[in-house]
Motif scaffolding. Structure first.
Motif, PDB file in Angstrom:
ATOM      1  N   MET A   1       0.836  -1.206   0.000  1.00 47.92           N
ATOM      2  CA  MET A   1       0.000   0.000   0.000  1.00 47.92           C
ATOM      3  C   MET A   1       0.869   1.253   0.000  1.00 47.92           C
ATOM      4  O   MET A   1       0.630   2.194  -0.760  1.00 47.92           O
ATOM      5  CB  MET A   1      -0.915   0.025   1.233  1.00 47.92           C
TER       6      MET A   1
ATOM      7  N   CYS B   1      -1.023   3.545   6.753  1.00 48.61           N
ATOM      8  CA  CYS B   1      -1.566   2.265   6.288  1.00 48.61           C
ATOM      9  C   CYS B   1      -1.572   1.233   7.420  1.00 48.61           C
ATOM     10  O   CYS B   1      -0.605   1.142   8.188  1.00 48.61           O
ATOM     11  CB  CYS B   1      -0.727   1.728   5.130  1.00 48.61           C
ATOM     12  N   ARG B   2      -2.650   0.492   7.514  1.00 47.24           N
ATOM     13  CA  ARG B   2      -2.747  -0.624   8.456  1.00 47.24           C
ATOM     14  C   ARG B   2      -3.391  -1.797   7.730  1.00 47.24           C
ATOM     15  O   ARG B   2      -4.295  -1.607   6.912  1.00 47.24           O
ATOM     16  CB  ARG B   2      -3.615  -0.252   9.664  1.00 47.24           C
ATOM     17  N   SER B   3      -2.953  -3.023   8.039  1.00 48.97           N
ATOM     18  CA  SER B   3      -3.573  -4.199   7.426  1.00 48.97           C
ATOM     19  C   SER B   3      -4.405  -4.934   8.468  1.00 48.97           C
ATOM     20  O   SER B   3      -4.091  -4.915   9.661  1.00 48.97           O
ATOM     21  CB  SER B   3      -2.500  -5.127   6.840  1.00 48.97           C
ATOM     22  N   GLY B   4      -5.465  -5.548   8.014  1.00 51.28           N
ATOM     23  CA  GLY B   4      -6.350  -6.277   8.918  1.00 51.28           C
ATOM     24  C   GLY B   4      -7.694  -6.460   8.269  1.00 51.28           C
ATOM     25  O   GLY B   4      -7.906  -6.068   7.124  1.00 51.28           O
ATOM     26  N   SER B   5      -8.616  -7.045   9.011  1.00 49.69           N
ATOM     27  CA  SER B   5      -9.963  -7.283   8.495  1.00 49.69           C
ATOM     28  C   SER B   5     -10.957  -6.360   9.182  1.00 49.69           C
ATOM     29  O   SER B   5     -10.973  -6.287  10.416  1.00 49.69           O
ATOM     30  CB  SER B   5     -10.377  -8.738   8.723  1.00 49.69           C
TER      31      SER B   5
ATOM     32  N   ASP C   1      -8.932  -5.562  14.941  1.00 50.94           N
ATOM     33  CA  ASP C   1      -8.278  -4.900  13.809  1.00 50.94           C
ATOM     34  C   ASP C   1      -8.819  -3.475  13.629  1.00 50.94           C
ATOM     35  O   ASP C   1      -8.081  -2.550  13.272  1.00 50.94           O
ATOM     36  CB  ASP C   1      -8.489  -5.706  12.521  1.00 50.94           C
TER      37      ASP C   1
END
Length: 493
Positions: A1, A19-23, A29
């Motif tokens: 990203m 930016c952060r990743s997760g659901s 998250d």
């Protein structure tokens, strides 16, 4: 990203992108991005091809967001694919939710732009944040004034409506001239930014007597759809509302005719209920010249090249197909149209004068083509040749989402202007407001237009390609030509 964002070639003007990743379906998250403290949350449509899968995911995300213990401070803007799924998401999310139905917005916009040449560029300007856009603000000093007076009170903005406090904050676009601004009412304007405009003393007017020309009557039109979109049934409903009785809609794509009728009926279109338009079905491939030549391409008033459902998952493939179809249609038209009817040489002034482009530009004087483009890089290929208008669908949806995220009230404004009922954006000839070579200020023209229940928001001068929305120096008197056109908000007929 982060690598993708770093490649973007524009100034972030001090904004940090984190930016952060997760659901979004997992509460732990969501805490990573402090979702409860966000001023606005945008739920983007998934990459899945099917509307149902993408919208079902959006529904799960909304359920997840409503389950945040701390509650949400901001509103949630949800990008949806199918208009039929919108009520369910609103039911689950309540007042926090604003929806933007991507396919529906683009379909309606394409139809408006096909019927109003030049409107595509104006919508691109208004939905983008670089020029003029919509803002709503309270101005206590305007209480007691009529809307007709408020209209000419802003040197740096164009008032378009009122958020009426007594009607639970309902936004009334293009209100009656005699409506009196009351305590709590807010003014909807088009301006460059929310801090670039404020009321000023009323200007001196030289209105004179405007021309008394009735609005143009609607005539039957002949329109061609190239390609098949998933929401084509909704587009037909919009056309049915816009067009005069006796109009024809030709549908040219690779979907077998019997299957088309099934798909249209499944989408909720009652074929026997169409009063204004007659459907004409033709089967063929829009990138094969032989198939296109079987159509009377020189007889259509408007042609819409749709991003076909079969290739919409590949942006490059879809745009290549649209571009090939566009060039083939224009070439066939130019071969069939008699050269003696050619006019408007200005349309290609400053561009390549090679004969094939010139012939296609002659054809563009005779019929409008609107191409749906998915990739912004394709825009240069379409715009430089001057042979078609285009709708940059992905970018326009992104702009609409950003605008609603910035101020959720603007969604009501966009919904009305895109709908087949209520007020709409139009391009009008100068002959409705002035006489040849008459000297008037922009304010004078705004006041004249009120006699027709219209709000003039900008103009495009003859021999220019770019419209000017919310012009500066509105009090400055200038000489106008009947070849100029004005951009107005008017009540739909």
């Amino acid at each position: 990203m982060e690598m993708d964002i770093a490649k973007l070639e524009f100034d972030f003007m001090g904004t940090s992108v984190i930016c952060r990743s997760g659901s979004p379906l997992i509460l732990a998250d969501l805490k990573k991005v402090s979702v409860s403290k966000a001023r606005a949350i945008i739920v983007l449509a998934a990459d899945e091809n099917a509307d149902q899968q993408s919208d079902a995911r959006a529904l799960r995300v909304v359920l997840s967001l409503t389950g945040v213990k701390e509650g949400l401070r901001g509103h949630v803007v949800v990008e949806m694919c199918d208009l039929d799924n919108e009520p369910l998401v609103k039911l689950v999310g309540g007042e926090l939710i604003e929806t933007v139905v991507a396919h529906d917005v683009i379909g309606r916009l394409m139809i408006q732009c096909a019927l109003q040449p030049g409107l595509a560029q104006i919508w691109e300007d208004i939905l983008g944040f670089e020029n003029a856009e919509f803002y709503i603000k309270r101005w206590p000093q305007l209480d007691g004034m009529s809307f007709g007076e408020v209209l000419v009170s802003f040197p740096d903005a164009v008032p378009c409506g009122v958020k009426v406090a007594s009607k639970s904050g309902k936004i009334v676009i293009n209100p009656d001239n005699n409506y009196i601004i009351r305590e709590g009412d807010e003014i909807l304007v088009i301006a460059e930014d929310d801090d670039t405009y404020s009321p000023a003393p009323l200007p001196v007017m030289h209105m004179g007597v405007p021309p008394n020309i009735p609005s143009p009557p609607k005539f039957p039109e002949k329109i061609l759809f190239c390609g098949w979109r998933r929401d084509i049934h909704d587009m037909i409903k919009v056309l049915e509302a816009f067009l005069a009785p006796g109009s024809e809609l030709w549908m040219f794509n690779e979907v077998p005719e019997k299957e088309r009728e099934r798909k249209l009926t499944d989408g909720g279109l009652i074929l026997s209920g169409l009063r204004n338009i007659r459907l004409v079905h033709k089967e063929g491939n829009a990138v094969i010249r032989r198939h296109l030549e079987s159509l009377p391409l020189e007889t259509f008033d408007s042609i819409l090249i749709l991003a076909d459902e079969s290739v919409e998952d590949s942006v490059v493939h879809s745009d290549s197909r649209s571009l090939a179809t566009l060039l083939l249609i224009r070439d066939i038209q130019s071969k069939r149209l008699p050269s003696k009817e050619v006019k408007s040489p200005r349309r290609f002034a400053g561009f390549s004068h090679r004969s094939w482009i010139r012939e296609m530009q002659h054809a563009s004087d005779k019929s409008i083509i609107i191409s749906e483009i998915l990739d912004s890089r394709t825009r240069n290929l379409v715009s430089v040749s001057k042979i078609s208008d285009y709708i940059l669908s992905n970018e326009l949806v992104s702009m609409a989402l950003a605008m609603v995220a910035e101020d959720k009230q603007i969604n009501r404004v966009l919904e009305e202007l895109f709908a087949e009922q209520g007020n709409e954006m139009c391009i009008r000839s100068a002959e409705y407001y002035l006489y040849e070579q008459e000297e008037l200020s922009f304010y004078d023209i705004m006041v004249r237009a009120r006699g027709r229940e219209e709000i003039v928001i900008g103009y495009r001068l003859a021999h220019t390609d770019q419209a000017i929305i919310n012009p500066s120096s509105k009090s400055e008197v200038r000489r106008w030509s009947l070849d100029d056109v004005f951009v107005v908000i008017c009540k739909g007929k």
